[in-house]
Design a protein around this motif. Structure first.
Motif, PDB file in Angstrom:
ATOM      1  N   LEU A 124       0.583   6.861  -6.357  1.00 20.30           N
ATOM      2  CA  LEU A 124      -0.748   7.700  -6.980  1.00 20.30           C
ATOM      3  C   LEU A 124      -0.589   9.187  -6.689  1.00 20.30           C
ATOM      4  N   TRP A 183      -2.454   8.739   3.160  1.00 21.30           N
ATOM      5  CA  TRP A 183      -2.631   8.416   1.544  1.00 21.30           C
ATOM      6  C   TRP A 183      -3.787   9.086   1.021  1.00 21.30           C
ATOM      7  N   PRO A 243      -6.633   8.229  -0.386  1.00 18.52           N
ATOM      8  CA  PRO A 243      -7.013   7.510  -1.530  1.00 18.52           C
ATOM      9  C   PRO A 243      -8.025   8.477  -2.466  1.00 18.52           C
ATOM     10  N   TRP A 268       0.877  -1.120   0.006  1.00 17.28           N
ATOM     11  CA  TRP A 268      -0.106   0.048   0.079  1.00 17.28           C
ATOM     12  C   TRP A 268       0.825   1.316  -0.140  1.00 17.28           C
ATOM     13  N   LEU A 288       0.049   3.604  -3.344  1.00 19.74           N
ATOM     14  CA  LEU A 288      -0.674   4.793  -2.811  1.00 19.74           C
ATOM     15  C   LEU A 288       0.121   6.064  -3.126  1.00 19.74           C
TER      16      LEU A 288
END
Length: 1972
Positions: free
Chosen positions: A562, A624, A626, A555, A559
């Motif tokens: 990203l 993060w 997301p 992760w 992430l």
């Protein structure tokens, strides 16, 4: 030979095979009881078919010749007598068919004949085309039976858990087939049967019809091949093949080729899997109990040659046509060898097992993993078979677990290749050609394989080893605890594989690895493990500080990258106001990165879709974020594909409501869809631009679809009301507008690169609309225009989105038009029966459209109501009217037809058919639309046939199955079966609704009735007869009739109880509706024998579906009742008789057993029958067993136990949610209640409320459960009521409508006895439900009435009176039992149920009537001596009466209390009947117990006092238009009871003591005599409501009768009674005198007079006044005047009646009513004689009272002997009548006497010779007793003689009464004559002879001091002389002789002998006296 040549019209190649399949499926799949025996028979019969699989009977010249001659000589057909000539056309078709399929000529002919028979099932096809279908269907039946038989074997892979007996039978049978070469036959057939080749042959001979036929034929051929291949697969799953068979299978696979896309077809896939299972030894690891037996049977371990042959065949280097397939087989073999090498038995095979490595290498080199992915996984049949999936799973996992070195080699190879690639990239040279991607393919295979899990097996779990130790405190240290900690070895190896592959992952494998993880994360537990893996892979905290990166698969890494992308791309955002805003060159993301990101997003989506924990953990992670990053990326310029993935990922996050709410706000904030325009902004931005400019030009729309998916998910969890508040008008509206206007309305006009995407776009938008409308409930607030403040000004607020959609659907909007055209497009595409891209999505879109229409129809009622109430200016039209609009495409009004056409596709699209049926059912509620629909449906013949076929197909569906209450839709087959079932339910409900509407309606059209001619002219036929198409009626009957010939009864009632109930209801409605009744009942009776075949299976007992079973029986019984009535009316005796005996017989019926069921039992039965001669066991009567099936007890739901809510309020809320559902039950709407309660819970504020919320919700739940239970109880009670009602109507019809002679009298009584006793037993049980009591009471009433009638008619026929058992065929003991039960029933109803008791009182009255002695003729014979009478044996009547009374008395005061209470108060009818019961019981109660009770407990006084209260009501009755006649009836009943009481001396005294007369004196109604003429005009035409005068008489006469009875029965207190009655007479004197003066002497008037004169004669006597106690002198004078007036009026009345008026009155009566003149004349004669007798008695009493001697007596008659002349009878009111009148009366009476005596004697004579009377005379006698013209004709001869007898007895007794009156009149006349003559001739002193009697002479007081003479003038001597001479002349010899004869004939019998003689002698003496 000729016998064998008979043709089977069911086609030996189809009918018997269909039956075979039914039997096999029934035994194996449906596990029907007793099926093993049937299966055994079928398998023996059809063994040749299996041995020569699919071989046709050969052609022969002999057959050809026979068929050729069939047109001239005929041919014999099985089951038909004689031979039948067949047309030439049929024979030539038979030859074509024979050549086409290379099949025997007779078999071909049979197929054609069967095709002709089955044609109605295939509308639109010729018999030849049907024959083609039947040919292949027969083949398919054999193949399917084979598959099912093999599936039932016992073996190593699965079990069906069948009985050992069945498995032994099928295993033995299939082993035999296998040994005869089944495998090779199957492989040959699979190769030989080729769809294209078959189609070419058929095409050449015109053997193919329309698209549907082509599709059906191709499906049948495909299914045949598939079933054969599956048979082989199933065999190898369970048991191994022999060596030769295995080699043959390998040989077949060597030649297999792939389809165009590289995958195998499903038939070859089955064969590949068969081989894989052949080589499978993995089951060895599972320690099942029969492992040893299975190992023994495994040739791999036991046969060396087997291993050797297979090994050499697979090692052979010769390449197959599909090298990949060869590789798969080699890999499987290598793994099997590896397993064998590890087994102890494997040591013998070492030479082969060592080759496993080499084989595996060859397999890998043959790209085994690639072929498994492309060739096997991509085959459409793969994911539909669980055991394919399991085998492939074991193949993959075995490879990874058993060959770890191979896997390591693959990894090393991949690392090496990655380095080479890297180098070549850096040096910009071509990558080396030797690169292999085996590990890549393996990972992709794993990812692809596990990402689909249609059966929810979650096989991927084997790859995850639980890291947390599973130690549990309780298990520590134990052996078990240790075992739990260690996962199996294989699992450890696999999880290690997953982890190690991720370590130091080369970039080339990165994407594959992510894809593999995505596959392995598919499932709730797998996702959790995968989430944990990615969490632990991340760098630890310390690593971060050092700057070392963690694993790239974590992760952390994913992430983080990203976020980096987002930051980089955000800087590049151009200014949106630059005029030419286009995407700049993408320097951000390369193709490789794009794939990586896509893979990562898909992995993320999979994990968070399955695991909610992961969803929340990731979303709430502070670093993060997301969701924020993804929304940010959506604003950047990245490819639409990536944006779509981001949107899908966001949608997965949005599954959690808590995330969804914030996601909405973020979505609005980031303006992905621009909802707020900046003031200076010239053009739109966001997704709308992307759709219109980028996606449209690319002709691909991933982004739009992703956005729709996101909205669809978010809408489901929450719809924010205040979205975008502050910047725009808040709400969802902009999103809806975008979806509707930019996406949905524009979708048909856009261009699509991939045609399937068009339907995907439509589908995903319609899905959102569907969800929005589904969750919308119209509220009043939706129709009020609310305003919101926006930047300082007020603007209109948005409506809820559901409201907007509703508004668009209720207007002729583009949205509705597009939905309808989509439906039209959908049905057009389906009609082609061809696959096309996007077919599933089009079907899904169509389904959403149908759901939208259905929801709109469902909600429009409430919507329109609220709209009307709100008086808003919105304009909407009802949807059902819009659907009648004209379609722009076809220019016809065919929208509803298009919807209905989906029913035609129910086999391929059950859900669309279901929605279509639902919509049609909703539309069918509108009567005005029905007629138009019938026109539209029948307008075009082909459309009409298709629609009818569609409805019929849905009803006929075999797969439909009733779902349980808890619907589990996880199994798609079950779900589909349930949907099909509900479609049937909707269609039946549509029929039921339509049948209630006026004709023409849809139901009539669908059921096959005439729509264009009168319905009753329909002639129903079986389908196919006279071109009659198969209609819904045929389908319904077919559903119901299945199984009726078997012992278990109709199959449908068990399989689908609710469906059966509706089917029976439709049949009932057709029989009950006057228009359809005739044709329907004729058809059911003649073609189907429907009722008999169903009634014989009653009662239906379904423990799990009690309500449905009851409803089925009720509709069936109601139909039976109609049938009995109709057949009785039409005198179809045999039909009626058959049903009656079926329902009522208690002798066992010999029921016909179906073939195959009559086995050993039949024989044993006949043997036992031979031994026991006539011990026929009784069986329960069918009617009684139906009654047994109705459970009277009902478990009631418990009271609510509530902690938080207030019970009374909850009850109010519940009752506010109640409504009447379509079945007419009052039920509570549970969903609405749930909404209200949850709303209430949500309103609570504060911390305490939040803490208690779970408890509150639990209580809400318990309330809802309680309400559901209440609803169930109500439905259950209603079903029971309905069933009982139907049972009752059937019983009543049987007893009333059926000809009486069908059931002999004695049987009839026994049947009624049984029914009564059973009914009472059930209703008197402790727990019987009160709601059922009223129906039972009604039935008891009818039954008792019939019992009483039956017993009475039996006695009248003179039967049974001599019988010893009692009194009739029914024993006294049974009668007593019935009485006891009846009284128990009355008592158990207690205080309530008063109306119900009315029935029971009626029953009791009927019952007591049985013991009433019938009228006997008065023969005037000498009565028996007193002694004889006392010692005579008791007759049956009095015995029964006495016993009845004993039983009634045994119930004591309780019963008295109930009856008396009902008599005094309550409902009118109950009161009348209770009064009648009291009357009846008192009439037999010799001990006067009841009278005492009534007196002592005050009920009698209460009754008496109530008379005064009735006065007002009775007065209102005399108005010309009376309100209701109830008070009159109650008054009459009261008076009847009081009269009964008064008949007992004690009772009369009590009545006087209660002040009865005083109460009546106060009633003013007696003075309100109506004017008789005024109301002639207002007569009630029906004659039911009597005229006012008659009503007055109905009030007066009972009172007069009561007085008369009181006067006669009071002995001691007579004077007191007389005085009181006289007082009544005097108070109402004016009325009384008016009545006595009455001019118009009608029948009623005469009755009044006869009673009045009777009372006056007993009361208006001089002495009565002295008894009245202290009365003042003036009053005494007044009373005296009244009495004198009464006396005068009576005498003048005598003058009228004794004089000439009598004959005139009788004549008048005859003219007035000629039809009943005889009766009327008799009644009038009696009344007149009675009046005369009363008046003469009065005279006699007056004479006697005045003085004992003649000289002091008063004179009532003037001394004139002349007879009255003319009408006035010779007297006016003022003058005294003459003695001549008395003499005249005497003469007349004497003459009458002889007349009456004569007719009395005649009557007696006729009665004795009743049998010999001529029929005319009998008819004449009956005429008076039968109402209606032609009534006499209709009754039976037995009835006729009974009626004649009753009439004669009536006549005789009437005459006897007249004789008594005449003789009494004669005696009193003689006495009065004698007293007067004695006075006049002996004691009277004449006055001056000059004065003769002058009419107007002044009154002169005679010498009697008190002047009691009635206005006598002076009497002169001349008068006296004249009197003497007149009298002597009048009283002559002839008269004297007559009088003496009267005495001789009559008075001797009556024991007043010589009275007349003495008086005659005295009078004669007086008249002969010489003048003094």
């Amino acid at each position: 030979m000729a016998v064998e040549m008979a043709v089977n019209s069911g086609a030996s190649l189809w009918g018997p095979l269909k039956e075979l399949r039914e039997t096999v499926d029934g035994a194996v799949l449906r596990r029907q009881p007793e099926s093993v025996h049937l299966l055994d028979l079928q398998l023996k019969k059809h063994k040749p078919h299996f041995l020569s699989l699919f071989k046709n009977p050969p052609k022969s010249a002999e057959q050809r010749e026979k068929v050729r001659k069939a047109s001239t000589e005929g041919i014999s057909i099985q089951g038909q007598q004689g031979s039948r000539l067949l047309p030439e056309q049929l024979l030539s078709e038979a030859f074509i068919l024979s050549d086409l399929f290379d099949l025997g000529e007779l078999a071909a002919l049979e197929l054609l004949l069967a095709g002709e028979q089955q044609q109605p099932h295939f509308p639109g096809l010729t018999r030849g085309l049907v024959a083609v279908l039947l040919y292949w269907d027969g083949k398919l039946c054999v193949a399917n039976s084979l598959r099912t038989l093999i599936q039932s074997r016992h073996g190593k892979t699965f079990t069906l858990e069948l009985s050992g007996e069945l498995v032994a039978l099928t295993t033995h049978f299939t082993d035999e087939l296998m040994s005869q070469g089944l495998t090779k036959r199957i492989l040959t057939l699979v190769s030989e049967i080729n769809l294209t080749r078959e189609f070419e042959r058929l095409q050449k001979e015109r053997g193919l019809g329309n698209e549907k036929h082509r599709k059906e034929v191709s499906d049948l051929i495909k299914d045949c091949r598939q079933a054969l291949a599956d048979s082989l697969f199933l065999w190898t799953c369970q048991s191994p093949l022999t060596k030769d068979d295995t080699l043959a299978l390998i040989g077949h696979l060597e030649t297999v080729t792939a389809q165009a896309d590289g995958s195998l077809d499903s038939v070859n896939l089955a064969l590949v899997m068969a081989l894989l299972y052949c080589l499978d030894v993995s089951f060895v690891e599972q320690g099942t109990e029969d492992r040893e037996d299975l190992l023994q049977a495994l040739p791999l371990l036991t046969e060396r040659q087997y291993v050797s042959a297979v090994h050499s065949r697979l090692m052979d280097s010769q390449p197959w046509k599909l090298p990949g397939l060869q590789a798969v087989c080699r890999l499987a073999w290598a793994l099997s060898l590896r397993v064998l090498s590890q087994l102890p038995q494997g040591s013998a095979l070492v030479e082969f097992t060592e080759a496993d490595e080499a084989l595996a290498d060859q397999a890998v080199l043959g790209d085994v993993f690639l072929f498994m992915k492309e060739g096997i996984l991509d085959c459409e049949g793969f994911s539909q078979e669980e055991f394919y999936i399991r085998r492939l799973h074991s193949l993959i996992t075995d490879f990874l677990a058993l060959m770890p070195m191979k896997v390591k080699q693959l990894r090393n190879r991949a690392d090496e290749d990655a380095r080479l690639l890297h180098m070549s990239l850096q040096m910009d040279s071509e990558p080396p050609s030797s690169l292999r991607r085996d590990l890549d393919h393996l990972m992709s295979l794993i990812g692809e394989f596990y990402s689909k899990d249609p059966f929810g097996l979650e096989l991927g779990l084997e790859f995850w080893c639980p890291t947390e130790s599973l130690q549990h405190t309780s298990l520590q240290g134990s052996y078990l605890g240790m075992a739990l900690q260690r996962p199996p070895h294989k699992q450890v190896v696999l999880s290690k594989f997953v982890r190690q592959m991720g370590d130091l992952l080369p970039s080339t494998l990165y994407i594959s690895y992510l894809r593999m993880l995505k596959g392995l994360a598919n499932g709730p537990q797998c996702a959790h493990y995968c989430f944990s893996l990615l969490k632990t892979n991340g760098a630890t905290h310390s690593d971060n500080i050092k700057g070392a990166a963690g694993s790239p698969v974590s992760w952390e890494h994913l992430l983080h990258s990203l976020m980096l992308y987002h930051e980089n791309l955000r800087r590049d955002l151009p200014n949106p106001d630059v005029a030419h805003y286009r995407h700049p060159p993408l320097r951000g993301i390369t193709q490789r990165e794009l794939e990586g990101l896509t893979s990562f997003l898909q992995l993320l989506t999979t994990i968070i879709t399955w695991s909610e924990n992961a969803r929340l953990a990731l979303c709430e992670h502070p670093q993060w974020t997301p969701v924020v990053v993804m929304l940010g990326l959506l604003q950047c310029s990245i490819p639409p594909i990536l944006k779509a993935e981001l949107l899908h990922c966001l949608a997965a996050f949005g599954k959690s409501p808590e995330i969804a709410a914030s996601l909405w706000q973020s979505l609005e904030y980031t303006q992905i869809l621009q909802t707020v325009r900046a003031p200076g902004q010239r053009q739109a931005a966001g997704i709308e631009v992307e759709l219109n400019e980028i996606e449209s030009s690319c002709e691909e729309y991933p982004l739009t679809r992703g956005f729709c998916h996101l909205i669809s998910t978010l809408v489901e969890s929450s719809l924010p009301v205040n979205l975008g508040a502050g910047l725009r008008v808040p709400g969802f509206q902009p999103y809806l507008n975008f979806l509707r206007d930019s996406v949905f309305l524009a979708f048909p006009t856009r261009a699509y690169r991939c045609p399937a995407e068009k339907w995907e776009v439509a589908d995903c938008t319609l899905e959102v609309f569907h969800k929005l409308l589904r969750d919308y409930e119209p509220q009043p607030s939706d129709f009020v225009q609310e305003m919101v403040e926006l930047q300082g000004e007020l603007v209109p607020a948005h409506k809820p989105p559901g409201h907007t959609i509703m508004f668009h659907l209720l207007n002729d909007s583009p949205m509705l038009a597009l939905c309808l055209s989509l439906l039209e497009e959908g049905v057009r595409q389906l009609d082609t029966y061809a696959p096309f891209p996007g077919k599933e999505r089009l079907e899904s879109a169509v389904l959403h459209c149908l759901c939208l229409l259905d929801l709109a129809l469902q909600k429009e009622g409430l919507f329109m109501d609220l709209l009307r109430e709100s008086q808003s200016s919105l304009l909407v039209s009802p949807l059902e009217q819009l659907l009648q609009g004209v379609s722009p495409q076809t220019r016809r009004a065919d929208h509803i037809i298009n919807i209905a056409r989906y029913l035609y596709h129910s086999s391929s699209n059950p859900e669309a058919a279901f929605q279509s049926a639902k919509i049609l059912r909703r539309i069918s509620n509108y009567p005005n639309i029905q007629a138009r629909l019938v026109g539209d449906f029948t307008h075009d013949q082909t459309v009409s046939e298709k629609l009818m076929a569609g409805f019929v197909e849905c009803l006929d569906n075999e797969e439909a199955e009733e779902g349980t209450e808890e619907q589990d839709d996880s199994d798609p087959q079950k779900k589909e079966a349930r949907i099909r079932h509900e479609t049937q339910i909707h269609i039946l409900n549509l029929l039921i609704t339509s049948l209630e509407l006026k004709t023409p309606n849809l139901a009539l059209y669908l059921l096959g009735y005439e729509v264009k001619k009168p319905v009753s002219s329909t002639n129903l036929q079986d389908a196919g007869v006279l071109g009659c198409p198969r209609s819904c009626l045929h389908a319904i009957l077919f559903l119901l009739q299945r199984g009726t010939e078997k012992r278990s009864g109709p199959a449908l009632i068990r399989k689908a109880p609710h469906l059966a109930e509706l089917c029976y209801q439709v049949i009932y409605q057709l029989c009950a509706c006057p228009d359809t009744s005739g044709p329907t009942m004729r058809y059911l009776r003649t073609s189907q024998d429907f009722l008999f075949s169903h009634l014989q299976h009653l009662p239906f007992i379904l423990p799990s579906h009690q309500m449905a079973a009851l409803s089925q029986m009720s509709w069936l019984m109601k139909t039976a009742a109609i049938e009995l009535r109709v057949t009785s009316l039409n005198r179809q005796r045999s039909h009626t008789q058959r049903l009656v005996s079926l329902l009522l017989d208690d002798q066992p019926h010999t029921q016909h057993a179906a073939d195959g069921e009559s086995g050993i039992e039949e024989e044993t039965r006949s043997v036992s029958g031979f031994l026991h001669f006539d011990s026929v066991s009784k069986v329960r009567r069918k009617l009684l067993s139906v009654l047994d099936a109705i459970e009277f007890s009902q478990d009631m739901p418990e009271l609510l136990q509530l902690d938080f809510f207030e019970r009374t309020q909850i009850e109010q809320v519940i009752s506010s949610c109640e409504h009447i559902n379509e079945h007419g039950h009052r039920v509570c709407n549970v969903k609405l209640l749930h909404r209200l309660l949850v709303g209430e819970v949500n309103l609570l504020q504060g911390m305490a409320a939040i803490g208690q919320r779970p408890l509150l919700m639990e209580e809400v739940n318990s309330i809802l459960q309680n309400v559901v239970e209440r609803n169930r109880v109500r439905r259950s009670l209603s079903a029971k009521r309905h069933a009982l009602q139907s049972w009752r109507s059937l019983v009543e019809t049987l007893l009333t409508a059926c000809p009486a002679d069908l059931i002999p009298v004695d049987d009839r009584q026994l049947i009624i006895r049984d029914l009564l006793l059973d009914l009472h037993d059930k209703v008197l049980s402790e727990d019987a439900a009160g709601e059922l009591m009223p129906i039972v009471a009604g039935a008891v009433f009818t039954l008792t009435a019939h019992l009483s009638q039956s017993v009475l008619s039996e006695q009248q026929q003179g039967v049974g009176l001599e019988a010893s058992s009692g009194f009739a065929s029914i024993a006294n003991s049974a009668l007593h039992l019935i009485l006891r039960k009846l009284l128990d029933f009355i008592l158990c109803t207690g205080g309530g149920y008063q109306r119900l008791r009315a029935h029971l009182y009626g029953s009791l009255l009927y019952y007591l009537q049985i013991a009433q002695k019938p009228e006997e003729p008065d023969t005037l014979q000498t009565g028996k001596a007193m002694w004889e009478r006392l010692t005579a044996p008791e007759d049956g009547f009095s015995k029964l009466q006495r016993e009845n009374l004993t039983i009634i008395e045994s119930y004591g005061k309780a019963l008295m209390e109930v009856v008396c209470r009902d008599a005094c108060d309550g409902h009118e009818i109950s009161r009348m009947l209770a009064l009648a019961v009291l009357d009846r019981i008192m009439s037999v109660d010799r001990q006067n117990q009841w009278l005492l009770y009534m007196c002592n407990s005050g009920y009698l006084r209460s009754l008496v006092e109530s008379l005064r209260q009735d006065d007002g009501a009775l007065q209102s009755l005399l108005a010309p238009q009376p309100p209701l006649l109830k008070p009159l009836y109650i008054y009459e009943s009261k008076m009847a009871l009081l009269t009964r009481v008064a008949k007992m001396g004690q009772g009369a005294v009590e009545l006087l003591r209660c002040g009865l007369v005083a109460q009546l004196i106060e009633c003013q109604v007696f003075d309100m005599v109506p004017d008789s003429d005024a109301h002639r005009v207002m007569r009630d035409p029906s004659g039911f409501i009597p005229s006012p005068m008659d009503r007055y008489r109905q009030i007066l006469l009972p009172t007069l009768r009561l007085f008369q009875v009181i006067l006669t029965s009071t002995t001691v207190n007579h004077q007191q009674g007389a005085a009181q009655v006289l007082q009544w007479l005097i108070v109402h004197a004016d009325t009384i005198q008016a009545l006595l003066r009455c001019q118009e002497l009608s029948m009623g008037a005469l009755q009044e007079l006869s009673l009045l004169t009777g009372i006056i004669s007993k009361t208006a006597l001089p002495g009565a006044l002295e008894m009245g106690g202290e009365v003042s002198g003036a009053a005494l004078m007044e009373f005296q005047g009244h009495i004198n007036r009464f006396q005068r009026l009576c005498l003048s009345l005598l003058g009228r009646l004794a004089g000439g008026e009598r004959e005139r009155l009788l004549k008048q009566a005859e003219i007035a009513a000629p039809e009943d003149s005889a009766e009327r004349r008799e009644e009038m004669e009696v009344a007149m004689q009675q009046v005369c007798a009363n008046i003469m008695e009065y005279c006699q009493t007056l004479l006697l009272q005045s003085s004992a001697q003649a000289q002091f007596s008063i004179c009532l008659f003037s001394p004139s002997g002349s007879e009255p002349a003319g009408r006035d009878g010779g007297l006016t009111y003022s003058r005294a009548p003459s003695l001549g009148l008395v003499l005249y009366l005497l003469k007349n009476s004497a003459a009458d006497f002889f007349r009456f005596h004569q007719s009395h004697r005649q009557g007696l004579g006729k009665l004795q010779s009743l049998e010999q009377l001529p029929p005319e005379e009998l008819k004449e006698l009956c005429q008076g007793l039968v109402s209606g013209p032609g009534g006499v004709e209709k009754i039976s001869s037995v009835q006729r003689s009974l009626l004649a007898k009753r009439r004669l007895v009536q006549l005789i007794n009437n005459r006897a009464k007249l004789l008594a009156l005449c003789s009494y009149i004669i005696e009193t006349c003689l006495f009065v004559l004698w007293r007067h003559l004695e006075y006049y001739l002996l004691h009277c002193t004449p006055t001056d002879p000059k004065d003769s009697l002058l009419p107007g002479a002044t009154l002169y007081r005679s010498r009697l001091t008190d002047g009691r003479g009635l206005g006598l003038s002076r009497v002169s001597q001349q008068d006296l002389d004249l009197l003497k001479s007149d009298m002597a002349a009048g009283f002559g010899e002839a008269l004297q002789r007559k009088l003496l004869e009267v005495e001789g004939l009559y008075s001797q019998v009556r024991s007043r002998y010589t009275f007349i003689q003495a008086l005659v002698r005295r009078i004669r003496g007086l008249l002969r006296q010489p003048k003094s």
